[in-house]
Design an enzyme around this catalytic site. Structure first.
Site, PDB file in Angstrom:
ATOM      1  N   GLN A   9     -29.471  30.530 -47.571  1.00  8.37           N
ATOM      2  CA  GLN A   9     -29.726  31.914 -47.169  1.00  8.37           C
ATOM      3  C   GLN A   9     -29.353  32.135 -45.701  1.00  8.37           C
ATOM      4  O   GLN A   9     -29.601  31.278 -44.863  1.00  8.37           O
ATOM      5  CB  GLN A   9     -31.217  32.224 -47.380  1.00  8.37           C
ATOM      6  CG  GLN A   9     -31.521  33.688 -47.551  1.00  8.37           C
ATOM      7  CD  GLN A   9     -32.853  33.920 -48.242  1.00  8.37           C
ATOM      8  OE1 GLN A   9     -33.315  33.090 -49.000  1.00  8.37           O
ATOM      9  NE2 GLN A   9     -33.468  35.058 -48.000  1.00  8.37           N
ATOM     10  N   SER A  88     -31.097  23.993 -48.754  1.00  6.95           N
ATOM     11  CA  SER A  88     -32.119  24.837 -49.376  1.00  6.95           C
ATOM     12  C   SER A  88     -31.579  25.447 -50.672  1.00  6.95           C
ATOM     13  O   SER A  88     -31.303  24.737 -51.630  1.00  6.95           O
ATOM     14  CB  SER A  88     -32.595  25.898 -48.374  1.00  6.95           C
ATOM     15  OG  SER A  88     -33.714  26.585 -48.868  1.00  6.95           O
ATOM     16  N   LEU A  89     -31.407  26.761 -50.716  1.00  4.99           N
ATOM     17  CA  LEU A  89     -30.823  27.440 -51.882  1.00  4.99           C
ATOM     18  C   LEU A  89     -29.520  26.763 -52.328  1.00  4.99           C
ATOM     19  O   LEU A  89     -29.228  26.657 -53.522  1.00  4.99           O
ATOM     20  CB  LEU A  89     -30.547  28.905 -51.508  1.00  4.99           C
ATOM     21  CG  LEU A  89     -29.497  29.635 -52.327  1.00  4.99           C
ATOM     22  CD1 LEU A  89     -30.039  29.957 -53.690  1.00  4.99           C
ATOM     23  CD2 LEU A  89     -29.028  30.888 -51.619  1.00  4.99           C
ATOM     24  N   ARG A 113     -36.318  31.817 -58.575  1.00  5.52           N
ATOM     25  CA  ARG A 113     -36.747  31.248 -57.284  1.00  5.52           C
ATOM     26  C   ARG A 113     -36.876  32.360 -56.240  1.00  5.52           C
ATOM     27  O   ARG A 113     -37.865  32.435 -55.501  1.00  5.52           O
ATOM     28  CB  ARG A 113     -35.719  30.205 -56.831  1.00  5.52           C
ATOM     29  CG  ARG A 113     -35.991  29.564 -55.469  1.00  5.52           C
ATOM     30  CD  ARG A 113     -34.828  28.633 -55.137  1.00  5.52           C
ATOM     31  NE  ARG A 113     -35.068  27.764 -53.977  1.00  5.52           N
ATOM     32  CZ  ARG A 113     -34.674  28.030 -52.742  1.00  5.52           C
ATOM     33  NH1 ARG A 113     -34.016  29.159 -52.486  1.00  5.52           N
ATOM     34  NH2 ARG A 113     -34.920  27.181 -51.757  1.00  5.52           N
ATOM     35  N   HIS A 195     -40.260  26.654 -47.169  1.00  2.00           N
ATOM     36  CA  HIS A 195     -40.406  25.199 -46.971  1.00  2.00           C
ATOM     37  C   HIS A 195     -41.684  24.843 -46.197  1.00  2.00           C
ATOM     38  O   HIS A 195     -41.680  24.020 -45.290  1.00  2.00           O
ATOM     39  CB  HIS A 195     -39.165  24.619 -46.283  1.00  2.00           C
ATOM     40  CG  HIS A 195     -37.911  24.902 -47.058  1.00  2.00           C
ATOM     41  ND1 HIS A 195     -37.626  24.287 -48.252  1.00  2.00           N
ATOM     42  CD2 HIS A 195     -36.904  25.785 -46.829  1.00  2.00           C
ATOM     43  CE1 HIS A 195     -36.481  24.774 -48.723  1.00  2.00           C
ATOM     44  NE2 HIS A 195     -36.030  25.680 -47.885  1.00  2.00           N
ATOM     45  N   GLN A 244     -38.987  20.948 -53.320  1.00  4.92           N
ATOM     46  CA  GLN A 244     -38.202  21.502 -52.215  1.00  4.92           C
ATOM     47  C   GLN A 244     -38.827  22.749 -51.568  1.00  4.92           C
ATOM     48  O   GLN A 244     -38.723  22.946 -50.360  1.00  4.92           O
ATOM     49  CB  GLN A 244     -36.788  21.821 -52.718  1.00  4.92           C
ATOM     50  CG  GLN A 244     -35.778  22.079 -51.628  1.00  4.92           C
ATOM     51  CD  GLN A 244     -34.844  23.223 -51.996  1.00  4.92           C
ATOM     52  OE1 GLN A 244     -35.295  24.329 -52.286  1.00  4.92           O
ATOM     53  NE2 GLN A 244     -33.558  22.940 -51.982  1.00  4.92           N
TER      54      GLN A 244
END
Length: 297
Positions: A9, A88-89, A113, A195, A244
Site C-alpha cells: 500500500q 505487506s499486501l 483483507r 501490523h 502477518q
C-alpha cells in the site's frame, strides 16, 4: 538468481494499469474478471479516478495487487522467479506469482483483507509513524517503554522503521524518539495501526478466509514478512499470512536473507520503485530493476 519483489500500500497512482489494459488482451480479460469478482468497476477508479478515491483501503489494496499480478502474467516466458517476496499486501501478489494462489482466490483474499482492516481501523482510532536515523533496537526499546499500544511495524531498511499503534502512544513515542536522536519521527497519513496488535479483529476475520482457501505447492520459495525466511510449505505459508496482520514486516531481514541465499537481481513488479530504493539501502551493491511489459500489438 532472480528475485521478484511486489510492493504494498502507498505505491498506487492514478492511471495505474491503463497501459496494460490497452495493450494486452490477457490484461484486459483479467481486469474485466476482477471487476466481476469485486462487484464494482475498480478499473474506472484505477484508470480515471482521483487520488482520493484510489486511497480508500478497499480500493487501494486490490488495485495494487491487480497491477502487480497482471503485469507479472503479461511477462510470459520471461517471468522466471527463483524466489519472491512482497511488502505487506505485496505478499499476496507474490503468492499468485509463485503459483501458491490462483488469480481469483488471491483477489478475493486481498479484498477481504482490505475490508477487515478497514473495520479494525474504525473500531479504534490508531495510526503509524516513520522513524529515521535510529538503530532498530533503540526504536524497539522506546516503544516498549511507552504507555499504551505502540510497536515496531515495518523494518524497511537500516535506519528506517515504521511504528504503529494507538494515536496517543504513537505521538508519545515520536517525542521520545526525537529526544533519543531520531532524525525524523513523522506521523503518517494512514487510517490505522497496521501490523500491530490492534489489527487482531482483522486477523481473526482473515484467518477464516485463508483457512478456507486452497493453496498450491509454490514453484519457488517465498520470503515471508513474518519470518524473513524462504518458505515452500503450504501450511506454513498460510500460517505466516494469517500472522502477518498483527506482526511486523521484516523487509530488511527478508532482503538480507535473499541475498545470502544467492539473489543477484531484484525486479520490482507493480506500481512505483519504492522497494528498489529500499533494496539499495539494504545492500548498495544489489542490482535492481522494474518489470516492464513489451507490447507485441
Amino acid at each position: 538468481m532472480n528475485a521478484y519483489i511486489f510492493p504494498g500500500q502507498g505505491a498506487q497512482f492514478t492511471g495505474m494499469g491503463l497501459d496494460l489494459y490497452e495493450q494486452s488482451p490477457l490484461a484486459q480479460e483479467l481486469f474485466e474478471q476482477a471487476n466481476d469478482i469485486l462487484g464494482f468497476n475498480i478499473t474506472d477508479i484505477m484508470f480515471e479516478g482521483s487520488a482520493e478515491a484510489l486511497k480508500e483501503t478497499k480500493v487501494t489494496q486490490p488495485a495494487i495487487f491487480l497491477h502487480s499480478v497482471i503485469l507479472a502474467k503479461t511477462l510470459g516466458d520471461s517471468f522466471k522467479p527463483d524466489m519472491v517476496a512482497g511488502h505487506s499486501l505485496g505478499e499476496f501478489s507474490a503468492l499468485v506469482a509463485n503459483g501458491s494462489l490462483n488469480f481469483e482466490d488471491g483477489l478475493k483474499l486481498v479484498s477481504q483483507r482490505a475490508l477487515a482492516m478497514q473495520k479494525a481501523c474504525e473500531l479504534q482510532p490508531s495510526t503509524m509513524a516513520a522513524v529515521l536515523g535510529l538503530e532498530d533496537a533503540a526504536v524497539e526499546a522506546i516503544c516498549k517503554a511507552t504507555e499504551g499500544v505502540v510497536v515496531a511495524a515495518n523494518y524497511n531498511c537500516p535506519g528506517q522503521l515504521v511504528i504503529s499503534g494507538e494515536i496517543n502512544a504513537v505521538n508519545a513515542a515520536c517525542e521520545a524518539l526525537k529526544e533519543a536522536g531520531a532524525r525524523r519521527a513523522l506521523v503518517l497519513p494512514v487510517g490505522g495501526a497496521f501490523h500491530s496488535p490492534l489489527m487482531e479483529p482483522a486477523r481473526e476475520e482473515l484467518a477464516a478466509a485463508i483457512e478456507g482457501t486452497a493453496f498450491n505447492k509454490p514453484n519457488c520459495p517465498i520470503y515471508q514478512n513474518v519470518t524473513a525466511n524462504a518458505v515452500t510449505n503450504e501450511t506454513a505459508i498460510k500460517s505466516n499470512l494469517i500472522s502477518q496482520l498483527t506482526a511486523p514486516v521484516r523487509w530488511t531481514q527478508s532482503v538480507q536473507q535473499m541475498l545470502a541465499d544467492g539473489a543477484s537481481l531484484f525486479t520490482e513488479v507493480g506500481p512505483g520503485k519504492v522497494l528498489q530504493g529500499l533494496v539499495k539501502k539494504i545492500d548498495r551493491a544489489s542490482e535492481v530493476t522494474s518489470a516492464t511489459f513489451e507490447s507485441s500489438l
